[in-house]
Design a protein around this motif. Structure first.
Motif, PDB file in Angstrom:
ATOM      1  N   ALA A  52       0.840  -1.213   0.000  1.00 53.00           N
ATOM      2  CA  ALA A  52       0.000   0.000   0.000  1.00 53.00           C
ATOM      3  C   ALA A  52       0.871   1.257   0.000  1.00 53.00           C
ATOM      4  O   ALA A  52       0.544   2.252  -0.654  1.00 53.00           O
ATOM      5  CB  ALA A  52      -0.921  -0.010   1.208  1.00 53.00           C
ATOM      6  N   ILE A  53       1.991   1.194   0.726  1.00 49.02           N
ATOM      7  CA  ILE A  53       2.910   2.345   0.776  1.00 49.02           C
ATOM      8  C   ILE A  53       3.520   2.577  -0.611  1.00 49.02           C
ATOM      9  O   ILE A  53       3.613   3.713  -1.079  1.00 49.02           O
ATOM     10  CB  ILE A  53       4.001   2.124   1.852  1.00 49.02           C
ATOM     11  N   THR A  54       3.899   1.487  -1.273  1.00 49.60           N
ATOM     12  CA  THR A  54       4.487   1.609  -2.619  1.00 49.60           C
ATOM     13  C   THR A  54       3.475   2.235  -3.589  1.00 49.60           C
ATOM     14  O   THR A  54       3.821   3.132  -4.368  1.00 49.60           O
ATOM     15  CB  THR A  54       4.930   0.217  -3.133  1.00 49.60           C
ATOM     16  N   THR A  55       2.224   1.773  -3.494  1.00 51.65           N
ATOM     17  CA  THR A  55       1.177   2.325  -4.377  1.00 51.65           C
ATOM     18  C   THR A  55       1.004   3.826  -4.110  1.00 51.65           C
ATOM     19  O   THR A  55       0.896   4.625  -5.051  1.00 51.65           O
ATOM     20  CB  THR A  55      -0.175   1.601  -4.110  1.00 51.65           C
ATOM     21  N   ALA A  56       0.991   4.188  -2.824  1.00 53.97           N
ATOM     22  CA  ALA A  56       0.818   5.600  -2.459  1.00 53.97           C
ATOM     23  C   ALA A  56       1.989   6.434  -2.991  1.00 53.97           C
ATOM     24  O   ALA A  56       1.804   7.541  -3.494  1.00 53.97           O
ATOM     25  CB  ALA A  56       0.714   5.734  -0.951  1.00 53.97           C
ATOM     26  N   ARG A  57       3.186   5.868  -2.894  1.00 58.17           N
ATOM     27  CA  ARG A  57       4.383   6.579  -3.371  1.00 58.17           C
ATOM     28  C   ARG A  57       4.275   6.883  -4.874  1.00 58.17           C
ATOM     29  O   ARG A  57       4.603   7.975  -5.326  1.00 58.17           O
ATOM     30  CB  ARG A  57       5.612   5.713  -3.083  1.00 58.17           C
ATOM     31  N   GLU A  58       3.766   5.893  -5.606  1.00 57.83           N
ATOM     32  CA  GLU A  58       3.608   6.089  -7.059  1.00 57.83           C
ATOM     33  C   GLU A  58       2.571   7.175  -7.347  1.00 57.83           C
ATOM     34  O   GLU A  58       2.776   8.019  -8.216  1.00 57.83           O
ATOM     35  CB  GLU A  58       3.183   4.779  -7.725  1.00 57.83           C
ATOM     36  N   ALA A  59       1.472   7.152  -6.594  1.00 61.46           N
ATOM     37  CA  ALA A  59       0.410   8.151  -6.802  1.00 61.46           C
ATOM     38  C   ALA A  59       0.921   9.555  -6.478  1.00 61.46           C
ATOM     39  O   ALA A  59       0.610  10.518  -7.191  1.00 61.46           O
ATOM     40  CB  ALA A  59      -0.791   7.818  -5.941  1.00 61.46           C
ATOM     41  N   VAL A  60       1.719   9.672  -5.411  1.00 56.93           N
ATOM     42  CA  VAL A  60       2.240  10.995  -5.028  1.00 56.93           C
ATOM     43  C   VAL A  60       3.242  11.488  -6.080  1.00 56.93           C
ATOM     44  O   VAL A  60       3.259  12.676  -6.429  1.00 56.93           O
ATOM     45  CB  VAL A  60       2.865  10.953  -3.611  1.00 56.93           C
ATOM     46  N   THR A  61       4.038  10.568  -6.598  1.00 60.13           N
ATOM     47  CA  THR A  61       4.997  10.960  -7.648  1.00 60.13           C
ATOM     48  C   THR A  61       4.236  11.473  -8.880  1.00 60.13           C
ATOM     49  O   THR A  61       4.630  12.471  -9.484  1.00 60.13           O
ATOM     50  CB  THR A  61       5.894   9.760  -8.030  1.00 60.13           C
ATOM     51  N   ALA A  62       3.146  10.792  -9.224  1.00 60.88           N
ATOM     52  CA  ALA A  62       2.329  11.223 -10.370  1.00 60.88           C
ATOM     53  C   ALA A  62       1.720  12.599 -10.102  1.00 60.88           C
ATOM     54  O   ALA A  62       1.640  13.453 -10.996  1.00 60.88           O
ATOM     55  CB  ALA A  62       1.231  10.211 -10.637  1.00 60.88           C
ATOM     56  N   GLN A  63       1.324  12.829  -8.850  1.00 61.63           N
ATOM     57  CA  GLN A  63       0.744  14.123  -8.468  1.00 61.63           C
ATOM     58  C   GLN A  63       1.801  15.231  -8.572  1.00 61.63           C
ATOM     59  O   GLN A  63       1.507  16.339  -9.001  1.00 61.63           O
ATOM     60  CB  GLN A  63       0.183  14.049  -7.050  1.00 61.63           C
ATOM     61  N   ALA A  64       3.029  14.904  -8.193  1.00 60.48           N
ATOM     62  CA  ALA A  64       4.116  15.895  -8.249  1.00 60.48           C
ATOM     63  C   ALA A  64       4.387  16.332  -9.689  1.00 60.48           C
ATOM     64  O   ALA A  64       4.863  17.450  -9.931  1.00 60.48           O
ATOM     65  CB  ALA A  64       5.376  15.313  -7.628  1.00 60.48           C
ATOM     66  N   ALA A  65       4.079  15.456 -10.645  1.00 58.15           N
ATOM     67  CA  ALA A  65       4.337  15.785 -12.053  1.00 58.15           C
ATOM     68  C   ALA A  65       3.258  16.690 -12.641  1.00 58.15           C
ATOM     69  O   ALA A  65       3.432  17.242 -13.724  1.00 58.15           O
ATOM     70  CB  ALA A  65       4.423  14.496 -12.853  1.00 58.15           C
ATOM     71  N   LYS A  66       2.158  16.857 -11.910  1.00 60.73           N
ATOM     72  CA  LYS A  66       1.063  17.687 -12.442  1.00 60.73           C
ATOM     73  C   LYS A  66       1.392  19.174 -12.320  1.00 60.73           C
ATOM     74  O   LYS A  66       2.117  19.574 -11.408  1.00 60.73           O
ATOM     75  CB  LYS A  66      -0.235  17.389 -11.690  1.00 60.73           C
ATOM     76  N   THR A  67       0.832  19.964 -13.230  1.00 64.02           N
ATOM     77  CA  THR A  67       1.081  21.416 -13.181  1.00 64.02           C
ATOM     78  C   THR A  67      -0.243  22.161 -13.029  1.00 64.02           C
ATOM     79  O   THR A  67      -1.277  21.686 -13.511  1.00 64.02           O
ATOM     80  CB  THR A  67       1.770  21.899 -14.470  1.00 64.02           C
ATOM     81  N   TYR A  68      -0.169  23.269 -12.344  1.00 66.16           N
ATOM     82  CA  TYR A  68      -1.365  24.091 -12.114  1.00 66.16           C
ATOM     83  C   TYR A  68      -1.034  25.541 -12.489  1.00 66.16           C
ATOM     84  O   TYR A  68      -0.793  26.385 -11.643  1.00 66.16           O
ATOM     85  CB  TYR A  68      -1.818  23.975 -10.647  1.00 66.16           C
ATOM     86  N   VAL A  69      -0.974  25.766 -13.812  1.00 71.91           N
ATOM     87  CA  VAL A  69      -0.571  27.078 -14.331  1.00 71.91           C
ATOM     88  C   VAL A  69      -1.736  27.676 -15.113  1.00 71.91           C
ATOM     89  O   VAL A  69      -2.491  26.956 -15.776  1.00 71.91           O
ATOM     90  CB  VAL A  69       0.670  26.915 -15.249  1.00 71.91           C
ATOM     91  N   LEU A  70      -1.855  29.002 -15.002  1.00 75.44           N
ATOM     92  CA  LEU A  70      -2.919  29.723 -15.723  1.00 75.44           C
ATOM     93  C   LEU A  70      -2.830  29.456 -17.216  1.00 75.44           C
ATOM     94  O   LEU A  70      -1.733  29.502 -17.786  1.00 75.44           O
ATOM     95  CB  LEU A  70      -2.722  31.225 -15.528  1.00 75.44           C
ATOM     96  N   ASP A  71      -3.968  29.178 -17.832  1.00 75.61           N
ATOM     97  CA  ASP A  71      -3.986  29.008 -19.282  1.00 75.61           C
ATOM     98  C   ASP A  71      -4.381  30.356 -19.883  1.00 75.61           C
ATOM     99  O   ASP A  71      -5.559  30.684 -20.006  1.00 75.61           O
ATOM    100  CB  ASP A  71      -4.992  27.911 -19.655  1.00 75.61           C
ATOM    101  N   ALA A  72      -3.353  31.125 -20.224  1.00 76.09           N
ATOM    102  CA  ALA A  72      -3.601  32.498 -20.684  1.00 76.09           C
ATOM    103  C   ALA A  72      -4.291  32.538 -22.043  1.00 76.09           C
ATOM    104  O   ALA A  72      -4.901  33.553 -22.396  1.00 76.09           O
ATOM    105  CB  ALA A  72      -2.283  33.247 -20.757  1.00 76.09           C
ATOM    106  N   SER A  73      -4.225  31.447 -22.783  1.00 79.92           N
ATOM    107  CA  SER A  73      -4.821  31.462 -24.125  1.00 79.92           C
ATOM    108  C   SER A  73      -6.341  31.611 -24.069  1.00 79.92           C
ATOM    109  O   SER A  73      -6.952  32.057 -25.036  1.00 79.92           O
ATOM    110  CB  SER A  73      -4.440  30.189 -24.882  1.00 79.92           C
TER     111      SER A  73
END
Lengths: 91, 271
Positions: free
Chosen positions: B175-196
């Motif tokens: 379960a810890i390994t699964t959580a680690r993978e999910a957190v790593t995937a979350q770290a790769a996400k970006t939350y930047v304004l879409d100015a277009s």
């Protein structure tokens, strides 16, 4: 006599104008102060939270203490969400 | 004749006593010898058992050391992976960030501009902070799982049945390994304004449109970031902690699991 009367009228008009200006300034200050809440400090609760040091031994009692010492994140993340929501609604 | 008979009887009784005494003196050393043999056999068995336990302890130490090294390696690998995904994400949104900056710079209202500048970076920073926090928690969960494994190994070396506890600890580790993978995937996400999708302010007249567009963007970013973070907290993180709690209760069910003294050795010494 007329001159004295005119001077008195002029000075009271100035006072009226100054009073109105002060009132407008106060109203503007109150209005904008309400409209844009002070932005949050930007420091997340998670940044301030330090994990407590683990216990030294591996008895089940110590393991239980280690587990229970780890604070629940629910409140901290909720607080960050609320602070961020306040910033967004203040924009 | 009568007297001779009496004397004969007494003599017979006396000789029988002597014969019994002689027989008794032969039995005592035999018993002693048998006792010593039993004692020796017991001692040998105890020594053998202690040797087996010592060997098991040494094996456990080696296994513990290997597990620790493996855990450290996994941590380092996760850290490196997170650094990489964050760098990649930064590169991906660099142009988008620049465009967003231009839109924010076009806001004429000073207070709103200041707030927008702050919020433009806030979501990214919050994601970094929380993913880092979740990873720290997972590191601690792993330490706790390791402690449980050590405790189970000690109990196993003392002949206890720890199969249920071991299975529960393995589930927690998974379960810890699964959580680690999910957190790593979350770290790769970006939350930047879409100015277009935000109208550029070419004049003072469309300031309202600009602010409205930015506000909608901020609302969307806020919603999406916290939906993701709540999902991690209430999903994989909670599952990992619950699995650890289950493993601990399985470990607690092992009789005298915390007793480090060797029962048989103690009782043998007492004898």
């Amino acid at each position: 006599m007329d001159n004295q009367y005119n001077a008195q009228q002029g000075s009271s008009a100035v006072w009226w104008v100054a009073g109105i200006l002060v009132l407008v300034a106060l109203a503007a200050w109150y209005f904008y102060g309400k409209q844009t809440p002070a932005p949050s400090t930007g420091t997340s609760t998670a940044e301030q939270t330090q994990l407590p040091a683990p216990t030294a031994s591996n008895t089940t009692a110590d393991i239980s203490t280690d587990l229970s010492q780890l604070a629940d994140d629910a409140a901290a993340l909720n607080a960050d969400a609320a602070a961020s929501a306040a910033d967004v609604s203040g924009f | 004749m009568k007297t001779a008979g009496i004397v004969g009887g007494i003599a017979l009784l006396l000789s029988a006593g002597i014969a019994f005494a002689q027989e008794g003196s032969n039995v005592a050393p035999a018993r002693q010898q048998a006792k010593e043999q039993v004692k020796e056999a017991k001692g040998a068995a105890l020594e053998k058992r202690q040797a087996v336990r010592e060997e098991a302890k040494q094996k456990m130490e080696v296994a513990r050391e290997e597990a620790k090294q493996k855990m450290e390696a996994a941590r380092e690998a996760t850290k490196a992976r997170i650094e990489t995904v964050r760098e990649e994400a930064k590169g991906r949104v660099e142009a988008q960030k620049e465009k967003a900056k231009e839109r924010v710079a076009a806001i004429q209202d000073k207070v709103k501009k200041q707030l927008a500048e702050k919020m433009a970076n806030q979501f990214e920073r919050l994601n970094t902070t929380w993913t880092d926090h979740f990873l720290k928690l997972l590191d601690r969960y792993e330490e706790i799982a390791q402690k449980m494994q050590d405790r189970a190994a000690i109990a196993a070396a003392r002949g206890k049945d720890v199969s249920a506890a071991t299975a529960a600890i393995e589930s927690a580790t998974a379960a810890i390994t699964t959580a680690r993978e999910a957190v790593t995937a979350q770290a790769a996400k970006t939350y930047v304004l879409d100015a277009s999708v935000v109208a550029a302010a070419t004049s003072a007249s469309n300031q309202g449109e600009l602010v409205q567009g930015l506000r909608k963007q901020f609302q969307d970013l806020h919603k999406s970031l916290f939906q993701d973070l709540f999902a991690i907290r209430d999903g994989v993180m909670k599952t990992a902690k619950t699995a650890l709690q289950s493993a601990l209760s399985a470990l607690n069910k092992v009789p005298r699991v915390d007793d480090d003294t060797d029962d048989e050795a103690t009782s043998a010494t007492e004898q």
